[in-house]
Structure formats: structure tokens, C-alpha cells
Scaffold this motif. Structure first.
Motif, PDB file in Angstrom:
ATOM      1  N   GLU A 157       0.832  -1.202   0.000  1.00  0.00           N
ATOM      2  CA  GLU A 157       0.000   0.000   0.000  1.00  0.00           C
ATOM      3  C   GLU A 157       0.869   1.255   0.000  1.00  0.00           C
ATOM      4  OE1 GLU A 157      -3.781   1.997   2.439  1.00  0.00           O
ATOM      5  OE2 GLU A 157      -2.575   0.434   3.380  1.00  0.00           O
ATOM      6  N   LEU A 158       1.942   1.246   0.773  1.00  0.00           N
ATOM      7  CA  LEU A 158       2.867   2.388   0.784  1.00  0.00           C
ATOM      8  C   LEU A 158       3.448   2.626  -0.602  1.00  0.00           C
ATOM      9  CD1 LEU A 158       4.576   4.530   2.268  1.00  0.00           C
ATOM     10  CD2 LEU A 158       6.242   2.718   2.767  1.00  0.00           C
ATOM     11  N   GLU A 159       3.861   1.554  -1.265  1.00  0.00           N
ATOM     12  CA  GLU A 159       4.411   1.682  -2.615  1.00  0.00           C
ATOM     13  C   GLU A 159       3.385   2.278  -3.578  1.00  0.00           C
ATOM     14  OE1 GLU A 159       6.473  -1.040  -6.152  1.00  0.00           O
ATOM     15  OE2 GLU A 159       5.602  -1.998  -4.372  1.00  0.00           O
ATOM     16  N   HIS A 160       2.141   1.817  -3.502  1.00  0.00           N
ATOM     17  CA  HIS A 160       1.099   2.313  -4.411  1.00  0.00           C
ATOM     18  C   HIS A 160       0.780   3.783  -4.141  1.00  0.00           C
ATOM     19  CE1 HIS A 160      -0.508  -2.038  -5.172  1.00  0.00           C
ATOM     20  NE2 HIS A 160       0.641  -1.795  -5.753  1.00  0.00           N
ATOM     21  N   ILE A 161       0.815   4.182  -2.878  1.00  0.00           N
ATOM     22  CA  ILE A 161       0.531   5.583  -2.551  1.00  0.00           C
ATOM     23  C   ILE A 161       1.629   6.490  -3.085  1.00  0.00           C
ATOM     24  CG2 ILE A 161       0.443   7.213  -0.606  1.00  0.00           C
ATOM     25  CD1 ILE A 161      -1.176   5.053   0.887  1.00  0.00           C
ATOM     26  N   ILE A 162       2.875   6.078  -2.934  1.00  0.00           N
ATOM     27  CA  ILE A 162       3.986   6.884  -3.457  1.00  0.00           C
ATOM     28  C   ILE A 162       3.957   6.918  -4.983  1.00  0.00           C
ATOM     29  CG2 ILE A 162       6.500   6.977  -3.671  1.00  0.00           C
ATOM     30  CD1 ILE A 162       6.650   6.067  -0.757  1.00  0.00           C
ATOM     31  N   GLU A 163       3.658   5.788  -5.607  1.00  0.00           N
ATOM     32  CA  GLU A 163       3.548   5.768  -7.067  1.00  0.00           C
ATOM     33  C   GLU A 163       2.418   6.682  -7.530  1.00  0.00           C
ATOM     34  OE1 GLU A 163       2.858   2.652 -10.803  1.00  0.00           O
ATOM     35  OE2 GLU A 163       2.732   1.944  -8.722  1.00  0.00           O
ATOM     36  N   GLY A 164       1.275   6.636  -6.817  1.00  0.00           N
ATOM     37  CA  GLY A 164       0.161   7.508  -7.175  1.00  0.00           C
ATOM     38  C   GLY A 164       0.513   8.969  -7.024  1.00  0.00           C
ATOM     39  N   ALA A 165       1.211   9.317  -5.950  1.00  0.00           N
ATOM     40  CA  ALA A 165       1.611  10.713  -5.724  1.00  0.00           C
ATOM     41  C   ALA A 165       2.565  11.196  -6.811  1.00  0.00           C
ATOM     42  CB  ALA A 165       2.263  10.847  -4.355  1.00  0.00           C
ATOM     43  N   MET A 166       3.471  10.329  -7.238  1.00  0.00           N
ATOM     44  CA  MET A 166       4.451  10.734  -8.260  1.00  0.00           C
ATOM     45  C   MET A 166       3.833  10.804  -9.645  1.00  0.00           C
ATOM     46  SD  MET A 166       7.890   8.872  -6.773  1.00  0.00           S
ATOM     47  CE  MET A 166       8.977   9.492  -8.069  1.00  0.00           C
ATOM     48  N   ASN A 167       2.643  10.249  -9.804  1.00  0.00           N
ATOM     49  CA  ASN A 167       1.908  10.456 -11.059  1.00  0.00           C
ATOM     50  C   ASN A 167       1.231  11.819 -11.086  1.00  0.00           C
ATOM     51  OD1 ASN A 167       1.406   8.092 -13.175  1.00  0.00           O
ATOM     52  ND2 ASN A 167       1.824   7.151 -11.187  1.00  0.00           N
ATOM     53  N   LEU A 168       0.951  12.383  -9.911  1.00  0.00           N
ATOM     54  CA  LEU A 168       0.232  13.657  -9.832  1.00  0.00           C
ATOM     55  C   LEU A 168       1.146  14.860  -9.644  1.00  0.00           C
ATOM     56  CD1 LEU A 168      -2.745  12.559  -7.517  1.00  0.00           C
ATOM     57  CD2 LEU A 168      -2.732  12.768 -10.009  1.00  0.00           C
ATOM     58  N   ILE A 169       2.389  14.649  -9.269  1.00  0.00           N
ATOM     59  CA  ILE A 169       3.294  15.754  -8.986  1.00  0.00           C
ATOM     60  C   ILE A 169       3.742  16.432 -10.280  1.00  0.00           C
ATOM     61  CG2 ILE A 169       5.494  14.493  -9.087  1.00  0.00           C
ATOM     62  CD1 ILE A 169       6.178  15.888  -6.386  1.00  0.00           C
ATOM     63  N   GLU A 170       3.956  17.741 -10.212  1.00  0.00           N
ATOM     64  CA  GLU A 170       4.427  18.484 -11.380  1.00  0.00           C
ATOM     65  C   GLU A 170       5.910  18.205 -11.609  1.00  0.00           C
ATOM     66  OE1 GLU A 170       2.693  20.185 -13.469  1.00  0.00           O
ATOM     67  OE2 GLU A 170       0.793  20.044 -12.387  1.00  0.00           O
ATOM     68  N   PRO A 171       6.370  18.223 -12.870  1.00  0.00           N
ATOM     69  CA  PRO A 171       7.767  17.879 -13.169  1.00  0.00           C
ATOM     70  C   PRO A 171       8.789  18.734 -12.422  1.00  0.00           C
ATOM     71  CG  PRO A 171       6.467  17.946 -15.178  1.00  0.00           C
ATOM     72  CD  PRO A 171       5.585  18.466 -14.092  1.00  0.00           C
ATOM     73  N   GLU A 172       8.435  20.007 -12.161  1.00  0.00           N
ATOM     74  CA  GLU A 172       9.402  20.885 -11.506  1.00  0.00           C
ATOM     75  C   GLU A 172       9.398  20.751  -9.986  1.00  0.00           C
ATOM     76  OE1 GLU A 172       5.543  23.150 -12.048  1.00  0.00           O
ATOM     77  OE2 GLU A 172       6.845  21.849 -13.271  1.00  0.00           O
ATOM     78  N   GLU A 173       8.431  20.053  -9.429  1.00  0.00           N
ATOM     79  CA  GLU A 173       8.344  19.894  -7.975  1.00  0.00           C
ATOM     80  C   GLU A 173       9.283  18.782  -7.513  1.00  0.00           C
ATOM     81  OE1 GLU A 173       3.982  21.092  -6.526  1.00  0.00           O
ATOM     82  OE2 GLU A 173       3.953  19.435  -7.963  1.00  0.00           O
ATOM     83  N   GLU A 174       9.767  18.915  -6.272  1.00  0.00           N
ATOM     84  CA  GLU A 174      10.757  17.964  -5.771  1.00  0.00           C
ATOM     85  C   GLU A 174      10.334  17.272  -4.476  1.00  0.00           C
ATOM     86  OE1 GLU A 174      14.342  20.221  -5.384  1.00  0.00           O
ATOM     87  OE2 GLU A 174      14.879  19.945  -7.512  1.00  0.00           O
ATOM     88  N   ILE A 175       9.248  17.750  -3.858  1.00  0.00           N
ATOM     89  CA  ILE A 175       8.803  17.191  -2.589  1.00  0.00           C
ATOM     90  C   ILE A 175       7.352  16.722  -2.706  1.00  0.00           C
ATOM     91  CG2 ILE A 175       8.395  17.632  -0.135  1.00  0.00           C
ATOM     92  CD1 ILE A 175      11.317  17.576  -0.826  1.00  0.00           C
ATOM     93  N   ILE A 176       7.100  15.500  -2.270  1.00  0.00           N
ATOM     94  CA  ILE A 176       5.726  14.988  -2.244  1.00  0.00           C
ATOM     95  C   ILE A 176       5.011  15.589  -1.044  1.00  0.00           C
ATOM     96  CG2 ILE A 176       4.289  12.939  -1.934  1.00  0.00           C
ATOM     97  CD1 ILE A 176       6.442  11.320  -3.353  1.00  0.00           C
ATOM     98  N   ASP A 177       3.908  16.280  -1.301  1.00  0.00           N
ATOM     99  CA  ASP A 177       3.144  16.903  -0.221  1.00  0.00           C
ATOM    100  C   ASP A 177       1.704  16.378  -0.235  1.00  0.00           C
ATOM    101  OD1 ASP A 177       2.661  18.468   1.963  1.00  0.00           O
ATOM    102  OD2 ASP A 177       3.340  20.345   1.028  1.00  0.00           O
ATOM    103  N   PHE A 178       0.923  16.818   0.718  1.00  0.00           N
ATOM    104  CA  PHE A 178      -0.424  16.297   0.899  1.00  0.00           C
ATOM    105  C   PHE A 178      -1.280  16.362  -0.368  1.00  0.00           C
ATOM    106  CE2 PHE A 178      -4.883  16.661   2.260  1.00  0.00           C
ATOM    107  CZ  PHE A 178      -5.014  15.484   2.988  1.00  0.00           C
ATOM    108  N   PRO A 179      -1.292  17.466  -1.142  1.00  0.00           N
ATOM    109  CA  PRO A 179      -2.138  17.519  -2.341  1.00  0.00           C
ATOM    110  C   PRO A 179      -1.782  16.486  -3.398  1.00  0.00           C
ATOM    111  CG  PRO A 179      -1.449  19.720  -1.692  1.00  0.00           C
ATOM    112  CD  PRO A 179      -0.627  18.762  -0.896  1.00  0.00           C
ATOM    113  N   HIS A 180      -0.546  15.968  -3.352  1.00  0.00           N
ATOM    114  CA  HIS A 180      -0.126  14.981  -4.350  1.00  0.00           C
ATOM    115  C   HIS A 180      -0.622  13.575  -4.025  1.00  0.00           C
ATOM    116  CE1 HIS A 180       3.370  17.996  -4.526  1.00  0.00           C
ATOM    117  NE2 HIS A 180       2.598  18.234  -5.570  1.00  0.00           N
ATOM    118  N   LEU A 181      -0.991  13.339  -2.794  1.00  0.00           N
ATOM    119  CA  LEU A 181      -1.386  11.996  -2.379  1.00  0.00           C
ATOM    120  C   LEU A 181      -2.678  11.578  -3.073  1.00  0.00           C
ATOM    121  CD1 LEU A 181      -0.725  12.301   1.469  1.00  0.00           C
ATOM    122  CD2 LEU A 181       0.765  11.259  -0.258  1.00  0.00           C
ATOM    123  N   PRO A 182      -2.845  10.292  -3.356  1.00  0.00           N
ATOM    124  CA  PRO A 182      -4.091   9.821  -3.983  1.00  0.00           C
ATOM    125  C   PRO A 182      -5.305  10.193  -3.131  1.00  0.00           C
ATOM    126  CG  PRO A 182      -2.418   8.108  -4.032  1.00  0.00           C
ATOM    127  CD  PRO A 182      -1.870   9.199  -3.174  1.00  0.00           C
TER     128      PRO A 182
END
Length: 466
Positions: free
Chosen positions: A361-386
């Protein structure tokens, strides 16, 4: 007496509704009958096949490999013959065929008929389950986790590589049971042999027995001479995932294979010796599975020569930062991103969350967040989470400070215990106290704890309490 039209209607209904494919060609090789089941097996439209020649519709390495054309051209009769070929879309088809020529009153061949059973999915299942040495990619170096309980499981697993004893791996879904199984195989003397994995819950009982133990030709309609996964794993390891999903009768047959190191194909009368290490997994407490009649007690004792209990992620949250870092690096490469980490707010939610799906589940959440993050962003934050995860954690209050988050990346101070170690110690002390209070009477202690005697005995073995 039935009229000819009525008889034709009956035959048409029968042919189109039986669960067997039927294909008939005339003396010119043109299709004159093609039922719904055959169209379903071959992925073709009824209208596209009628009136066409076999070579126009299907691809064989050689035309003679078509049992239907062979029956027409040579009068050959085939029974329970396996045939693999391709339709016009390039889809692979595998069938078991009975094929016969059709003769007129002068004993001249005027056509041929083929009756087929589809085993395409079965063939694919068997291929998917066979993992050769190059496909067992996990080793102990692949396992991430520094919590005390988790490291203990890793050490016990490494010791288990020295023997060929059977192993039972206990852990919730998503904790990494196959990762441990592959690591044990690759660290053992059997590493040059095959590693075969079969999920016992993925197939119906009618198929699983033949897949595991093999079949003898003629054992049942359409059966062919086929080695099972045990024979194919000779000299290596077989992983039986979710062993508690296996029917009790098959568990009995598995127990016999474990005890006598022999198997018997379905429909055969002879035993075959096997040299296979068996690793089984279960996603619930085995004592509960026995109590619920999902696991035979004698099979449990035979399988659990070595028992490995993988702790769930909620019991080793200090591993979340390291796991998160690994998954970020993995998806940075896959997605061509440059994510450096996770915000403190997100880490606080990760720490407060219960993780029912564990590491997966942790892996899927991080993968989902990295699908939503903008290319120029470097930190996964709350809005990026599935969104589902954000909804589930919206009511959680951050339970750790920034200093504590920073400390999660460091070793725990000598004068502090991890949550996992504290919980283990607390449970052990309480069990010991209750036993002492009841003069080590298991039945009375179990009643006070509101658990079964078997469950208490299981925990006593788990914690090495005498």
C-alpha cells in the motif's frame, strides 16, 4: 414424430449451447458449421469463418499441424490432441481436440469435424508460474527494514537457507512474503534450480490438483500427459501462496508429498519421487486458520518446521522513511523525475496511519503521488497523495514533531526502544504475568486473556516463553 425442421432446430440449439467448440469443414476445406463456443475459444466472429478455408483464418507453423485439415486430407483420427495456433489477430490459442473425418456411404471423405476444449488460459497460468533462476530477482539485499522484529525475521530466514526443510511464512497481505521466499531460494544450495510460485487461491479446485501434481492421459475428458508444478520444480523450490485456500482433500495430498517425498499424477497409479523444497505462505494466524477449518493441523505442523512471522508495517513504522526513499528512487527512474523526498506533514500522516495494505500500500501511494506531482516539484506533499488516502487520513492528527521526523532517519538512541520492541516486550511481560498468576495453567491463562489455548500456545512459542 419430429419434423425435419424441428429436428434441425433442436440440433442447432444443442450445438450452439454446449460448452465445447465444434468446427466442421466440407470436402473443399470450407467451414460449414462453427458454433458459438468455438468462436469464443478462437476469438473469431461466426460470420467471418463460415465459407472460409482454415489457412485463411488461422496460422500454423505447418498446415499439417491443423488436426482438422489432417483429418480431411489423410483420414487421420486424433483424440485428446493438444494444438497451439494463432488467429488472424495474432492471439495464441491452445486446445485439446478430438478430430474425425466424415465419410459418405461409399466411404469417401466428404469433410471433417473437430471437437475442442479450450486450455489457453491454463497454458498461460502454467507458464506464468514457472520462474527460472533469472526471474527470481529478490535476495536478502533486496529486503528493506531495520526494526528489531524485522531484522530477526531476516536473520532466521538466512539460517533457513542451510537446509531443505519446509517453511511456513506468516504475514498479512502486502508484507513481502514472496520476497522472503525468493531470497531463501537464492541463498540456498537450490539456487541453480527452478523456483515455481503458485497462488492456491487463484484457481478452482478442479484445476489446481492437476496443475500441482500433473495429469495422466485419459484420466478425464481432454486430459493429456502433463507434469505438474512439483515435477517441474525438481531440484528447486516451490512456493504455495495462501495455503489456507487449498481444499482439505488437496491439503491431505500435499501432506503426503511432504512426508514421503513422492507425488502421484491425477489418474495415475504410480508414485514419482520428488526433490523439492516447499515454502508455503498464509495471510492469517495459522492457529485461527486451524480453528476455522481452513488449515489441517497435521499439515501445519509438517509445514512449520521453520516458521517465519513477518510483522505488518504498522508494527515497524520506523522503516517507513527508508522504504519511502527506496520507492521514490525506483519511480524517479521509471517516470524520469527528480523527487528528493516527502514533506514532514505527509510523514506525520504516514506515522499516524494504520497501513492495512502494508508495504504494498505504501508503494502504491507513493507511485500515485508521483503520477500527480508536477515535473518541476521535488517534494511529495499532501495535495499529491491519492484522493482515497487523503480522505482516509483527513481526520488523523499529526502525532510526531519535526524533530521526531528527523530522528526517524537515524538509529534509535540506546536509552529508547522502538515502538515495535516496546510492544513486543509489553506483550511478553503481560503473558508471563498472567501465566504466573495462574500457576502456569494454560487453560486458565487463556480464559483470562480471552483467547484459545492454541492461540496462547502459539504466542508462547513465538516469544520463546516456557
Amino acid at each position: 414424430m419430429l419434423k425435419l425442421d424441428d429436428l434441425q432446430a433442436i440440433l442447432h440449439t444443442l450445438v450452439d449451447n454446449i460448452d465445447t467448440g465444434i468446427h466442421i469443414i466440407n470436402q473443399d476445406g470450407l467451414t460449414i458449421l462453427y458454433n458459438k463456443k468455438m468462436a469464443e475459444i478462437e476469438g473469431m466472429n461466426h460470420s467471418d469463418v463460415l465459407g472460409k478455408n482454415i489457412p485463411e483464418l488461422f496460422n500454423f507453423q505447418k498446415e499439417s499441424e491443423s488436426t482438422l485439415m489432417s483429418a480431411l486430407q489423410t483420414g487421420a483420427v486424433t483424440k485428446s490432441s493438444k494444438q497451439t495456433y494463432f488467429n488472424q489477430k495474432g492471439q495464441e490459442i491452445t486446445t485439446i481436440n478430438d478430430t474425425f473425418p466424415i465419410y459418405d456411404c461409399n466411404k469417401q471423405i466428404i469433410g471433417a469435424i473437430e471437437v475442442a476444449k479450450d486450455i489457453t488460459n491454463l497454458e498461460q497460468i502454467i507458464r506464468d508460474n514457472i520462474l527460472n533462476k533469472g526471474d527470481t530477482k529478490f535476495t536478502f539485499d533486496s529486503i528493506i527494514g531495520r526494526s528489531v522484529n524485522f531484522q530477526e525475521v531476516i536473520e532466521n530466514s538466512k539460517r533457513a537457507t542451510r537446509t531443505a526443510s519446509s517453511i511456513l511464512i506468516v504475514g498479512e497481505t502486502g508484507t513481502g512474503k514472496e520476497l522472503f521466499a525468493q531470497s531463501i531460494h537464492n541463498g540456498s544450495k537450490r539456487s541453480s534450480g527452478p523456483f515455481i510460485s503458485q497462488n492456491c487461491a487463484a484457481l478452482p479446485d478442479s484445476l489446481i490438483e492437476g496443475i500441482l501434481f500433473g495429469t495422466k492421459k485419459g484420466a478425464f475428458t481432454g486430459s493429456i500427459e502433463r507434469p505438474g508444478l512439483f515435477e517441474q520444480a525438481e531440484g528447486g523450490t516451490i512456493l504455495l501462496d495462501e495455503i489456507n485456500s487449498l481444499h482439505p482433500s488437496l491439503q491431505a495430498k500435499l501432506l503426503r508429498a511432504l512426508q514421503e517425498r513422492t507425488i502421484r499424477r491425477v489418474g495415475d497409479t504410480k508414485d514419482k519421487k520428488i526433490d523439492v523444497r516447499i515454502i508455503a505462505t498464509i495471510n492469517q494466524d495459522p492457529i485461527d486458520a486451524i480453528a476455522n477449518d481452513q488449515l489441517r493441523k497435521d499439515l501445519y505442523y509438517r509445514l512449520s518446521v521453520v516458521s517465519l512471522f513477518i510483522p505488518p508495517l504498522r508494527e515497524r513504522k520506523c522503516d517507513i522513511p527508508e522504504l519511502s526513499k527506496f520507492f521514490i528512487q525506483k519511480f524517479n527512474i521509471l517516470f524520469d523525475l527528480n523527487i528528493r523526498g516527502i514533506s514532514k506533514h505527509v510523514f506525520s500522516l504516514f506515522d499516524a496511519y494504520d497501513w492495512p495494505g502494508n508495504v504494498r500500500e505504501l508503494e502504491h501511494i507513493i507511485e500515485g503521488a508521483m503520477n500527480l506531482i508536477e515535473p518541476e516539484e521535488e517534494i511529495i506533499d499532501f495535495p499529491h497523495l491519492p484522493l482515497p488516502f487523503r480522505q482516509k487520513t483527513s481526520s488523523l492528527e499529526p502525532s510526531i514533531s519535526e524533530a521526531m521526523i528527523s530522528d526517524m532517519f537515524k538509529d534509535i538512541d540506546d536509552d529508547h526502544l522502538s515502538l515495535e520492541k516496546y510492544m513486543v516486550n509489553t506483550e511478553k511481560k503481560y503473558l508471563a504475568k498472567v501465566l504466573q498468576d495462574h500457576d502456569y495453567n494454560i487453560s486458565k491463562a487463556a480464559k483470562t486473556l480471552d483467547i484459545s489455548r492454541q492461540s496462547l500456545q502459539y504466542r508462547l512459542r513465538k516469544f520463546n516463553l516456557k
